[in-house]
Motif scaffolding. Structure first.
Motif: not given
Ligand code: GLY
Ligand code: MN
Ligand code: MN
Length: 465
Positions: A183-192, A200-209, A245-249, A449-452
């Motif tokens: 899950t940490n890596r999913m969030h870093l993928a979105a933030m990067r 949004e779909a493109y970033v969703t794809g990075l997260v899902h991957s 602002l982008l919210l990723c949950d 920890p994921v940057p916050k």
């Protein structure tokens, strides 16, 4: 099998020890067709079945005999046709043995076993159904029509399962750590990966991957949107632009089916605007105030109230709320901005055991669910115990429809500066969510920890663009 046979054997013994007599019927999940039978949704075993029987395979059921202590798995081995299409696999018998279960019967024998028990006047304990096929099976197997199933569900069984699954063992915590690391890596993928001009779909794809690369899949459909004020926004059709602002949950479940659930909210630009920074800091303060206060014995409802007070005090500083903070929170005025609960139990289900009934999981005789708007959505209110795994997820949202409605009603007008809200109409929403294990000492962050902090989030965003 995720754990040694002794784990499953002990769990079943612990379950039986809490119940008086009769049979426990545990239904596994079947495959479900998306648009035709052979085109299936991602297969997900029932978590309670997995907890006690360990077999991650469709088409199974189990009976645990409370008096004899014996467990029987019901299911059919693969036919040659199945093997041609899906390949040879370990037999049900082999898998059952790995969970300490030696009795395996064909699926067709399940009805006989239940009918024979019922004819002898033995009780059959079953859990609340959450799929249509469970309802049909209870109807067929137990003769209880769908509309009567809720009333006849076994409350002692629900309570016994909740008591066991609420306390995560050391070996479960290892699996949860794995899930949260993915899950940490999913969030870093979105933030990067987020950038102005991308969808949004493109970033969703990075997260899902990242979730798939972690070996499992998503623990729930990704919430990722520049419209963070929509709490569970599963639409990903917007294009991000500077200033958003982008919210990723999102969260992963690993192969053992334990899950993670985190939220990060960050600027699509390299930095937050001043206005965004101010609101973000309030949410972060609420998140951190709760994390610092986590310890056994503290009712999570008090933690929800604590985060609500931090939010109300921060919004008062910004001039959006007014009056006495404690009074405003006690009356529920903060819920205009924080209309959900602080968090929930997490385990094999991202909202752990929600199918068994939220009130059995999150409340007890002394702490009951609030009726106030917002706080009523709090899924966990009871006192924390070592071994609980939960989320800490405060947020601030500017929901135009809700603001308009409350303003028109003059609702909580003594605590809310409605005139000042106009400037925040298009703000969106911010949530920050982390996963914690309760230990004797306090709260232990699961995963890395994921940057916050504002500075750390901006550092990631600067490097990304
Ligand atoms: N993933 C939904 C939630 O945070 O509870
Ligand atoms: Mn979440
Ligand atoms: Mn959550």
């Amino acid at each position: 099998m995720t754990f040694p046979a002794s784990t499953y054997t002990q769990r079943r013994k612990g379950l039986i020890a809490q119940l008086d007599k009769g049979l426990i019927l545990l239904l596994g999940n079947d495959e479900a067709g998306m648009n035709y039978g052979a085109n299936t949704y991602f297969y997900r075993q029932d978590s309670t079945f997995l907890y006690y029987c360990g077999i991650d395979q469709a088409g199974l059921a189990a009976i645990i005999d409370i008096e004899s202590g014996e467990t029987t798995i019901y299911g059919d081995e693969l036919s040659i046709d199945d093997i041609v299409w899906v390949g040879q696999q370990a037999t049900i018998r082999d898998k059952a043995a790995k969970a300490g279960i030696t009795a395996v019967q064909p699926a067709a024998k399940l009805a006989d076993a239940l009918k024979s028990a019922q004819s002898k006047g033995r009780a059959v304990h079953y859990l609340p159904p959450y799929r249509g096929e469970h309802q049909l099976k209870y109807w067929d197997l137990l003769g209880i029509a769908p509309q009567d199933q809720k009333a006849k569900v076994s409350v002692p069984l629900i309570k016994a399962v909740v008591a066991q699954r609420s306390i995560k063992s050391a070996e479960e915590v290892i699996e949860l750590e794995k899930a949260v690391r993915v899950t940490n890596r999913m969030h870093l993928a979105a933030m990067r990966g987020a950038k102005p001009g991308a969808s949004e779909a493109y970033v969703t794809g990075l997260v899902h991957s990242e979730a798939r690369a972690g070996g499992g899949n998503l623990s729930f459909p990704i919430i990722l949107s520049v419209d963070g004020q929509i709490l569970h926004n599963h639409h990903h059709d917007k294009v991000m632009k500077e200033g958003d602002l982008l919210l990723c949950d999102s969260g992963a479940e690993v192969l053992s089916r334990y899950s993670g659930d985190m939220t990060r909210t960050f600027p699509v630009s390299a930095t937050f605007t001043q206005k965004q920074k101010e609101v973000y800091q309030i949410v972060l303060d609420a998140n951190m105030a709760v994390i610092d206060a986590l310890k056994p014995g503290v009712p999570y409802r008090d933690m929800h109230d604590l985060s609500s007070r931090v939010i109300a005090a921060g919004l008062k500083e910004l001039g959006l709320m007014k009056g006495d903070v404690d009074e405003a929170v006690a009356k529920g005025a903060h819920a205009l901005f924080f209309p959900h609960g602080l968090g929930h139990m997490m385990g094999m289900d991202v909202h752990d055991m929600e199918n068994l009934g939220e009130d059995y999981v999150g409340y007890n005789d002394s702490i009951q669910r609030s009726k106030l708007f917002g706080t009523a959505y709090l899924r966990l209110g009871r006192e924390l115990e070592p071994g609980f795994v939960l989320t800490v997820e405060p947020g601030i949202y500017f929901i135009p429809e809700l603001m308009d409605m409350w303003q028109a009603e003059g609702k909580h007008a003594e605590y809310i500066n409605y005139d000042k809200l106009k400037a925040y109409r298009d703000f969106g929403g911010i949530r920050i969510e982390d996963d914690y294990l309760i230990t004797a000492e306090g709260g232990h962050l699961l995963g890395d920890p994921v940057p916050k902090t504002v500075a750390d989030v901006e550092a990631v965003r600067r490097a990304a663009l």
